[in-house]
Motif scaffolding. Sequence first.
Motif, PDB file in Angstrom:
ATOM      1  N   ILE A   1      -6.721   3.769  -4.679  1.00 18.55           N
ATOM      2  CA  ILE A   1      -7.709   3.939  -3.623  1.00 18.55           C
ATOM      3  C   ILE A   1      -7.885   5.431  -3.413  1.00 18.55           C
ATOM      4  CG2 ILE A   1      -8.291   3.506  -1.220  1.00 18.55           C
ATOM      5  CD1 ILE A   1      -6.488   1.039  -1.326  1.00 18.55           C
ATOM      6  N   ASN A   2      -9.021   5.929  -3.877  1.00 19.64           N
ATOM      7  CA  ASN A   2      -9.330   7.340  -3.729  1.00 19.64           C
ATOM      8  C   ASN A   2     -10.572   7.569  -2.880  1.00 19.64           C
ATOM      9  OD1 ASN A   2      -7.225   8.491  -5.391  1.00 19.64           O
ATOM     10  ND2 ASN A   2      -8.271   7.513  -7.100  1.00 19.64           N
TER      11      ASN A   2
ATOM     12  N   VAL B   1       0.868  -1.171   0.000  1.00 17.47           N
ATOM     13  CA  VAL B   1       0.000   0.000   0.000  1.00 17.47           C
ATOM     14  C   VAL B   1       0.906   1.223   0.000  1.00 17.47           C
ATOM     15  CG1 VAL B   1      -1.954   1.143   1.100  1.00 17.47           C
ATOM     16  CG2 VAL B   1      -1.658  -1.330   1.367  1.00 17.47           C
TER      17      VAL B   1
ATOM     18  N   ASN C   1      -9.748   8.489   4.376  1.00 14.73           N
ATOM     19  CA  ASN C   1      -8.660   7.519   4.295  1.00 14.73           C
ATOM     20  C   ASN C   1      -8.426   6.790   5.609  1.00 14.73           C
ATOM     21  OD1 ASN C   1      -8.213   8.022   1.620  1.00 14.73           O
ATOM     22  ND2 ASN C   1      -6.517   9.419   1.957  1.00 14.73           N
TER      23      ASN C   1
ATOM     24  N   ILE D   1      -8.835   3.120   5.394  1.00 13.42           N
ATOM     25  CA  ILE D   1      -7.694   2.421   4.772  1.00 13.42           C
ATOM     26  C   ILE D   1      -6.692   2.040   5.850  1.00 13.42           C
ATOM     27  CG2 ILE D   1      -5.747   2.655   3.179  1.00 13.42           C
ATOM     28  CD1 ILE D   1      -7.576   4.702   1.654  1.00 13.42           C
TER      29      ILE D   1
ATOM     30  N   VAL E   1      -2.575   4.978  -2.798  1.00 20.42           N
ATOM     31  CA  VAL E   1      -3.564   5.742  -2.041  1.00 20.42           C
ATOM     32  C   VAL E   1      -3.486   7.216  -2.397  1.00 20.42           C
ATOM     33  CG1 VAL E   1      -4.301   6.414   0.279  1.00 20.42           C
ATOM     34  CG2 VAL E   1      -3.413   4.109  -0.133  1.00 20.42           C
TER      35      VAL E   1
ATOM     36  N   ILE F   1       2.886   4.145   2.788  1.00 20.45           N
ATOM     37  CA  ILE F   1       2.018   5.304   2.564  1.00 20.45           C
ATOM     38  C   ILE F   1       2.716   6.589   2.994  1.00 20.45           C
ATOM     39  CG2 ILE F   1      -0.197   6.386   3.066  1.00 20.45           C
ATOM     40  CD1 ILE F   1      -1.278   3.571   3.667  1.00 20.45           C
TER      41      ILE F   1
END
Length: 142
Positions: free
Chosen positions: A98-99, A41, A134, A137, A70, A121
């Motif tokens: 991933i938005n 990620v 987020n 996430i 992300v 990230i």
Amino acid sequence: ISRNIDTHCVEKLNLDTGILMEASALAVLKNILDYEKYTLVCGHGNNGGDGLALARHLISLNKKVDIFLVGRKNRPLSICCEMNYKILINMGVEINTINEESDINKLETSLDNNDITIDAILGTGVNICYPSSNHKIYREIL
């Protein structure tokens, strides 16, 4: 401390950030080779670039790698992150984005099915707050 080391390497030793990313990826790689299935990620900064470089090395070793990027929708990639992103795209590698919360389902499946998760990230240079959307996430990864 890590940020100071990065700054010293770039500003005082004139090491290219791309070289630091490769070194970072290879250092992590040698410690996680016992696994076969990976979830990475990645953010859009240099830490994300580290993760994408690691993904490339894992793929070259025929490991199963699911990559998630992300926050790509509203923010540009750092120069070195973009370089590693383009390399993976040129290799034909799928990179999931991933938005929004609705994008998390595929990440959940990957986390359930893979052996290890790599969080790339946020790094030492983080200077923004990610939107509260987020937070889910981060909860999924933890």
